[in-house]
Design an enzyme around this catalytic site. Structure first.
Site, mmCIF file in Angstrom:
data_model
loop_
_atom_site.group_PDB
_atom_site.id
_atom_site.type_symbol
_atom_site.label_atom_id
_atom_site.label_comp_id
_atom_site.label_asym_id
_atom_site.label_seq_id
_atom_site.Cartn_x
_atom_site.Cartn_y
_atom_site.Cartn_z
ATOM 1 N N TRP A 108 2.091 6.662 12.440
ATOM 2 C CA TRP A 108 0.702 6.677 11.986
ATOM 3 C C TRP A 108 0.052 5.319 12.209
ATOM 4 O O TRP A 108 0.626 4.313 11.952
ATOM 5 C CB TRP A 108 0.613 7.046 10.512
ATOM 6 N N HIS B 108 -3.248 -10.765 8.683
ATOM 7 C CA HIS B 108 -3.645 -9.417 8.257
ATOM 8 C C HIS B 108 -4.546 -9.516 7.008
ATOM 9 O O HIS B 108 -4.177 -10.171 6.045
ATOM 10 C CB HIS B 108 -2.354 -8.656 7.916
ATOM 11 N N ASP C 279 -6.253 -3.579 1.486
ATOM 12 C CA ASP C 279 -5.057 -3.439 0.646
ATOM 13 C C ASP C 279 -4.349 -4.776 0.410
ATOM 14 O O ASP C 279 -3.336 -4.816 -0.296
ATOM 15 C CB ASP C 279 -4.083 -2.372 1.181
ATOM 16 N N HIS D 271 -14.733 -4.892 10.968
ATOM 17 C CA HIS D 271 -14.305 -3.577 11.476
ATOM 18 C C HIS D 271 -15.502 -2.691 11.792
ATOM 19 O O HIS D 271 -16.112 -2.146 10.877
ATOM 20 C CB HIS D 271 -13.509 -2.838 10.405
ATOM 21 N N ASP E 40 -7.157 -1.968 17.569
ATOM 22 C CA ASP E 40 -5.858 -1.737 16.928
ATOM 23 C C ASP E 40 -5.278 -0.412 17.419
ATOM 24 O O ASP E 40 -5.848 0.655 17.145
ATOM 25 C CB ASP E 40 -6.062 -1.702 15.404
ATOM 26 N N ASN F 44 0.814 -1.215 0.000
ATOM 27 C CA ASN F 44 0.000 0.000 0.000
ATOM 28 C C ASN F 44 0.852 1.273 0.000
ATOM 29 O O ASN F 44 1.647 1.504 0.916
ATOM 30 C CB ASN F 44 -0.908 -0.022 1.248
ATOM 31 N N HIS G 224 -2.415 0.716 16.412
ATOM 32 C CA HIS G 224 -1.713 1.232 15.232
ATOM 33 C C HIS G 224 -0.394 1.921 15.575
ATOM 34 O O HIS G 224 -0.127 3.047 15.133
ATOM 35 C CB HIS G 224 -2.639 2.143 14.420
ATOM 36 N N GLU H 231 -3.992 -4.804 19.380
ATOM 37 C CA GLU H 231 -3.059 -4.953 18.248
ATOM 38 C C GLU H 231 -2.082 -3.783 18.166
ATOM 39 O O GLU H 231 -2.453 -2.643 18.434
ATOM 40 C CB GLU H 231 -3.896 -5.031 16.971
ATOM 41 N N GLU I 128 1.755 -6.790 11.441
ATOM 42 C CA GLU I 128 1.319 -6.556 10.055
ATOM 43 C C GLU I 128 2.390 -5.850 9.231
ATOM 44 O O GLU I 128 2.392 -5.968 8.013
ATOM 45 C CB GLU I 128 -0.007 -5.781 10.021
HETATM 46 O O1 KDG Z 1 -1.912 -0.305 4.462
HETATM 47 C C1 KDG Z 1 -2.059 -0.093 5.825
HETATM 48 C C2 KDG Z 1 -3.180 -0.979 6.333
HETATM 49 O O2 KDG Z 1 -2.983 -2.284 5.894
HETATM 50 C C3 KDG Z 1 -3.279 -0.975 7.827
HETATM 51 O O3 KDG Z 1 -3.434 0.329 8.286
HETATM 52 C C4 KDG Z 1 -4.450 -1.845 8.226
HETATM 53 O O4 KDG Z 1 -3.790 -1.778 10.529
HETATM 54 C C5 KDG Z 1 -4.440 -2.283 9.647
HETATM 55 C C6 KDG Z 1 -5.267 -3.453 9.987
HETATM 56 O O5 KDG Z 1 -5.167 -3.907 11.126
HETATM 57 O O6 KDG Z 1 -5.989 -3.936 9.118
HETATM 58 MG MG MG Z 2 -3.525 -3.179 12.164
#
Ligand code: KDG
Ligand code: MG
Length: 409
Positions: free
Chosen positions: A409, A319, A323, A122, A217, A37, A219, A243, A269
């Protein structure tokens, strides 16, 4: 059998996808996903310029040998671009082998270990009523496990929350990669997030009861001590997993998180080899492996990684955002069905245009996915449809803190 052609097909139906199609002298074709991605064209070049010429004339049945050859002969190892390219080749070769055997891929991986693959969907909302509606919608669609993401007061755009306005005012609609010439700037405040999130999970548990598996998540946005605090604060709400609580390049950091909380942890991921997990698995610092088949060297490498994890009672949580193309998703489902230490599978259905380009045999019903029983991985690429959607540059967003500092991010 010999490989006579390997074509890299880039298409952008709802978003960009990189697909490798390998053709043998018997006319059997196999598909692999190499989508990375926001950096798609680097994998395209890696494949077209450096890998395709090496594949012509090779025996497609020698999957392990081809994997080792591509990995070791490059000299420069690992990394998302290399491992996505190797994954595309690997999955295409497994597709060919399974088609030649007249079996769905999961049969070659040892056969089914379960009847269905539990998937999580989600749910998200800008506030509690919107979040509850989103959870109810997912339950009505059949999901039995739900990821919960929410807006945070004081932050404009938070990862994973659909329907919030973008930096440019358009609707976010989950897909974080935006077709803009520059990456969109988002904002972040970890203290505001830590104050807000436990109350959201308390409200969700009060509304939906104790049984529903809930995931979240982080992130990659917290420091180890912040992640420890969040894991502890979420313990009363019995998460299935938390996560990516920290940016996990620093595997040792997870020791601190683990010492403070029994909330199960999922990571990986953004990882692309088994070596990214060495400390995490050996010291049992995580509970779920989040790698994608597409980003971690394909079925061959993922099988080894998950077998390693199994020795430590660590399970899979492959994952599966949008994407990952339907090709990468199908490959994951065959592995999910075959391995013993399956945990859960992330599932975000692709859009209508993507489904026109990729015809899939996998199904979702009553919360469970199944890869189907078509020989191979069960995905066909409609190349004419793909040609209608040329590549469009797109970037993932990035974060800045209030004082302008760039943040994960
Ligand atoms: O390309 C970035 C995404 O794959 C990601 O942000 C998705 O964190 C993600 C998830 O848990 O699906
Ligand atoms: Mg994730």
């Amino acid at each position: 059998m010999k490989i006579v052609a390997a074509d890299v097909i880039v298409s952008s139906p709802d978003r960009n996808f990189v697909t490798l199609k390998i053709t043998t002298d018997d006319g059997v074709t196999g598909l692999g996903d190499g989508t990375l991605n926001g950096r798609e064209l680097s994998v395209v070049s890696y494949l077209r310029d450096h890998v395709v010429p090496l594949l012509i004339g090779r025996d497609p049945h020698r999957i392990e040998d081809t994997w080792q050859f591509l990995y070791r002969s490059a000299y420069w190892r690992r990394g998302p671009v290399t491992m996505a390219a190797i994954a595309a080749v690997d999955v295409a070769l497994w597709d060919i082998k399974a088609k030649a055997a007249g079996m769905p891929l999961y049969q070659l991986l040892g056969g089914a270990s379960r009847t269905g693959i539990m998937a999580y969907g989600h749910a998200s909302g800008r506030d509690l009523p919107e979040l509850f509606d989103s959870i109810r919608t997912h339950l009505a669609l059949g999901y039995r496990s739900i990821r919960v993401q929410t807006s945070v007061p004081g932050i404009n755009a938070v990862y994973g929350v659909a329907a919030q306005p973008n930096a440019d005012g358009r609707r976010y609609d989950y897909e974080p990669a935006q077709r803009t010439p520059l990456p969109a700037e988002e904002d972040w405040d970890t203290r505001a997030y830590l104050r807000h999130l436990p109350g959201v999970f308390e409200a969700v548990r009060n509304e939906f009861g104790p049984e529903l598996p809930l995931l979240h998540d982080g992130h990659h946005r917290m420091t180890p001590i912040q992640a420890a605090r969040l894991g502890k604060a979420l313990e009363p709400y019995d998460l299935f997993w938390l996560e990516d609580c920290t940016p996990a390049e620093n595997q040792e950091a997870l020791r601190l998180v683990r010492q403070h909380t029994t909330t199960p942890l999922a990571i990986g991921e953004v990882f692309n080899t088994v070596w990214d997990y060495q400390t995490l698995i050996r010291e049992q610092l995580i509970d779920y492996v989040r790698s994608a088949v597409t980003h971690t060297g394909g079925i061959t490498a993922m099988r080894k990684l998950l077998d390693f994890a199994a020795q430590y009672q660590i399970k899979s949580g492959i994952h599966g955002p949008t994407d990952i193309s339907p090709v990468g998703m199908a490959a994951a489902l065959h592995l999910d069905l075959a391995i013993h230490n399956f945990g859960i599978q992330e599932y975000m259905p692709h859009g209508r245009l993507t489904n026109e380009v990729f015809r899939q045999s996998f199904t979702f019903a009553d919360g469970y996915l199944h890869p189907g029983d078509q020989p191979g991985i069960g995905v066909e690429l409609d190349e004419q449809a793909a040609a209608r959607f040329p590549y469009v540059a797109a970037y993932l967003p990035f974060n800045r803190l209030k004082d302008g500092t760039v943040h994960d991010w």
